[in-house]
Design a protein around this motif. Structure first.
Motif, PDB file in Angstrom:
ATOM      1  N   ALA A  35       0.847  -1.197   0.000  1.00 38.88           N
ATOM      2  CA  ALA A  35       0.000   0.000   0.000  1.00 38.88           C
ATOM      3  C   ALA A  35       0.883   1.247   0.000  1.00 38.88           C
ATOM      4  CB  ALA A  35      -0.892   0.006   1.236  1.00 38.88           C
ATOM      5  N   PRO A  36       0.518   2.265  -0.805  1.00 33.11           N
ATOM      6  CA  PRO A  36       1.331   3.486  -0.852  1.00 33.11           C
ATOM      7  C   PRO A  36       1.302   4.267   0.455  1.00 33.11           C
ATOM      8  CG  PRO A  36      -0.713   3.753  -2.128  1.00 33.11           C
ATOM      9  CD  PRO A  36      -0.621   2.301  -1.729  1.00 33.11           C
TER      10      PRO A  36
ATOM     11  N   ARG B 157     -11.070   5.484  -5.033  1.00 33.21           N
ATOM     12  CA  ARG B 157     -11.884   4.280  -5.211  1.00 33.21           C
ATOM     13  C   ARG B 157     -11.665   3.275  -4.089  1.00 33.21           C
ATOM     14  NH1 ARG B 157      -9.469   3.021 -11.090  1.00 33.21           N
ATOM     15  NH2 ARG B 157      -7.685   3.871  -9.951  1.00 33.21           N
ATOM     16  N   GLY B 158     -12.720   2.551  -3.780  1.00 32.06           N
ATOM     17  CA  GLY B 158     -12.603   1.442  -2.852  1.00 32.06           C
ATOM     18  C   GLY B 158     -13.500   0.318  -3.343  1.00 32.06           C
TER      19      GLY B 158
ATOM     20  N   VAL C  30     -13.423   3.784   7.468  1.00 31.72           N
ATOM     21  CA  VAL C  30     -13.052   3.112   6.218  1.00 31.72           C
ATOM     22  C   VAL C  30     -11.787   2.294   6.447  1.00 31.72           C
ATOM     23  CG1 VAL C  30     -12.454   3.461   3.785  1.00 31.72           C
ATOM     24  CG2 VAL C  30     -13.985   5.090   4.943  1.00 31.72           C
ATOM     25  N   PRO C  31     -11.855   0.960   6.324  1.00 30.82           N
ATOM     26  CA  PRO C  31     -10.617   0.173   6.411  1.00 30.82           C
ATOM     27  C   PRO C  31      -9.694   0.585   5.263  1.00 30.82           C
ATOM     28  CG  PRO C  31     -12.574  -1.249   6.436  1.00 30.82           C
ATOM     29  CD  PRO C  31     -13.030   0.122   6.040  1.00 30.82           C
ATOM     30  N   LEU C  32      -8.494   1.052   5.584  1.00 32.84           N
ATOM     31  CA  LEU C  32      -7.629   1.563   4.509  1.00 32.84           C
ATOM     32  C   LEU C  32      -7.314   0.487   3.469  1.00 32.84           C
ATOM     33  CD1 LEU C  32      -4.966   4.099   5.853  1.00 32.84           C
ATOM     34  CD2 LEU C  32      -7.068   4.522   4.602  1.00 32.84           C
ATOM     35  N   GLY C  33      -7.278  -0.758   3.901  1.00 32.76           N
ATOM     36  CA  GLY C  33      -6.987  -1.839   2.962  1.00 32.76           C
ATOM     37  C   GLY C  33      -8.050  -2.023   1.891  1.00 32.76           C
ATOM     38  N   SER C  34      -9.231  -1.465   2.097  1.00 36.01           N
ATOM     39  CA  SER C  34     -10.302  -1.610   1.099  1.00 36.01           C
ATOM     40  C   SER C  34     -10.153  -0.624  -0.054  1.00 36.01           C
ATOM     41  CB  SER C  34     -11.677  -1.435   1.764  1.00 36.01           C
ATOM     42  OG  SER C  34     -11.861  -0.107   2.228  1.00 36.01           O
TER      43      SER C  34
ATOM     44  N   PRO D 138      -5.341   7.494  -0.625  1.00 36.98           N
ATOM     45  CA  PRO D 138      -6.256   8.543  -0.169  1.00 36.98           C
ATOM     46  C   PRO D 138      -5.528   9.824   0.237  1.00 36.98           C
ATOM     47  CG  PRO D 138      -5.851   6.996   1.603  1.00 36.98           C
ATOM     48  CD  PRO D 138      -5.091   6.476   0.407  1.00 36.98           C
ATOM     49  N   GLY D 139      -4.198   9.805   0.222  1.00 43.09           N
ATOM     50  CA  GLY D 139      -3.424  10.987   0.597  1.00 43.09           C
ATOM     51  C   GLY D 139      -3.114  11.031   2.082  1.00 43.09           C
ATOM     52  N   VAL D 140      -4.046  10.605   2.909  1.00 45.10           N
ATOM     53  CA  VAL D 140      -3.834  10.638   4.351  1.00 45.10           C
ATOM     54  C   VAL D 140      -2.868   9.505   4.763  1.00 45.10           C
ATOM     55  CG1 VAL D 140      -5.775   9.120   4.966  1.00 45.10           C
ATOM     56  CG2 VAL D 140      -5.115  10.949   6.518  1.00 45.10           C
ATOM     57  N   ARG D 141      -2.139   9.725   5.865  1.00 39.91           N
ATOM     58  CA  ARG D 141      -1.244   8.698   6.409  1.00 39.91           C
ATOM     59  C   ARG D 141      -1.635   8.434   7.852  1.00 39.91           C
ATOM     60  NH1 ARG D 141      -0.754   8.321   1.871  1.00 39.91           N
ATOM     61  NH2 ARG D 141       1.057   8.377   0.531  1.00 39.91           N
ATOM     62  N   PRO D 142      -1.434   7.194   8.356  1.00 38.42           N
ATOM     63  CA  PRO D 142      -1.747   6.926   9.766  1.00 38.42           C
ATOM     64  C   PRO D 142      -0.967   7.893  10.653  1.00 38.42           C
ATOM     65  CG  PRO D 142      -1.272   4.876   8.600  1.00 38.42           C
ATOM     66  CD  PRO D 142      -0.917   5.997   7.659  1.00 38.42           C
TER      67      PRO D 142
END
Ligand SMILES: [Zn+2]
Ligand SMILES: [Zn+2]
Ligand SMILES: [Zn+2]
Length: 297
Positions: A129-130, A166-167, A256-260, A265-269
């Motif tokens: 994942a980016p 997209r998800g 939103v599960p990021l893996g989906s 999405p631009g955001v980072r944990p």
């Protein structure tokens, strides 16, 4: 296929001989691992990310598993030819599958106790994942590691045109878009997230409710609320078990599960929460803020 001799040397192949038991989030399904856990790994492939809704899946391989109860609640989805992913139809937890080439994938987050094994390598990092960075020093392989003699699986093809983020689920029945600015993303290490996803933690993004739009298959969503929880609910695709966004009207956001996601999405944990409940086999390697339990309001 595994090269037999590779199983007896090198740090990748630590074996632990104990009987391990696991169960799903709702508790209807329980299993016992038959034989030793080995090849404990983090898999960054697109299928694992969708299936668990996380940056990667963490699992061990074992010769087999035996259902202790609830087999009637177990569904399976063929995510690539001949490879089935198992999940609880009631709560959506990932569950161990059937053996493939003599090995059964055991999602470590569903184990009830510390199995003693520790992750030893990353695989399919070419599909990473980016929005996730690998910060530990474990060996990382673009596909399967040396010793696993299997054909690599191509990334999952995208069905929807580019545009807003997209998800989608693993089988493609459910698709959605995120149109608007995420509030934040963070990783939760609580026992519920670990069971629900079958992984070390769940990394989710919070978005305003009106930023989430299902474009396909909303009727395919299944959900399970933990009875004693105030909010905790897992939403998943009833066909493939992939973890999907949940609207929380009470708190005014969607989770939103990021893996989906199919796009960055631009955001980072930005933080870890419930690290006091962290899996004993998991270590945090970044320097993001850590909260023992819930984040400050
Ligand atoms: Zn369940
Ligand atoms: Zn994978
Ligand atoms: Zn699906």
């Amino acid at each position: 296929m595994m090269a037999g001799e590779a199983c007896h040397n090198g740090p990748l192949y630590l074996r632990v001989m104990t009987t391990q038991r696991g169960s799903c989030l709702c508790g209807e399904v329980a299993y016992e691992v038959e034989g030793a856990l080995e090849h404990t790994h983090h898999c960054h492939c697109t299928y694992c990310r969708k299936s668990h809704g996380t940056p990667f899946a963490t699992g061990s391989l074992a010769p087999a598993r035996r259902w202790l109860r609830g087999e009637q609640h177990v569904a399976r989805y063929e995510s690539s030819p001949g490879f089935f992913r198992f999940f609880c139809t009631r709560c959506g937890s990932a569950l161990p599958g059937d053996p493939v080439a003599g090995f059964t994938f055991i999602p470590l987050g569903t184990l009830d106790t510390d199995p003693g094994v520790r992750p030893a390598f990353h695989m399919f990092v070419a599909s990473k994942a980016p929005w996730w960075e690998i910060r530990d020093a474990l060996p990382a392989f673009n596909g399967f590691p040396p010793g696993i003699d299997a054909a690599p699986v191509a990334d999952r093809p995208l069905r929807d045109a580019p545009g807003a983020t997209r998800g989608s689920c693993l089988c493609g029945a459910v698709a959605f878009r995120i149109e608007g600015k995420p509030i934040l993303a963070r990783s939760c290490h609580c026992g519920r997230c670990r069971k629900a996803r079958g992984t070390a933690f769940a990394t989710n993004m919070l978005v305003p409710i009106d930023a989430l739009r299902f474009t396909r298959g909303e009727g395919e969503l299944a959900s399970y609320k933990v009875p004693e929880a105030k909010f905790y609910t897992q939403v998943f695709c009833r066909t493939c078990g992939a973890k999907l966004p949940r609207i929380d009207p009470g708190r005014g956001f969607a989770i939103v599960p990021l893996g989906s996601l199919d796009d960055d999405p631009g955001v980072r944990p930005s933080e870890h929460i419930w690290v006091g409940s962290k899996a004993p086999w998991d270590e945090i390697h970044d320097d993001l803020p850590r909260h023992e339990a819930a984040p400050p309001a």
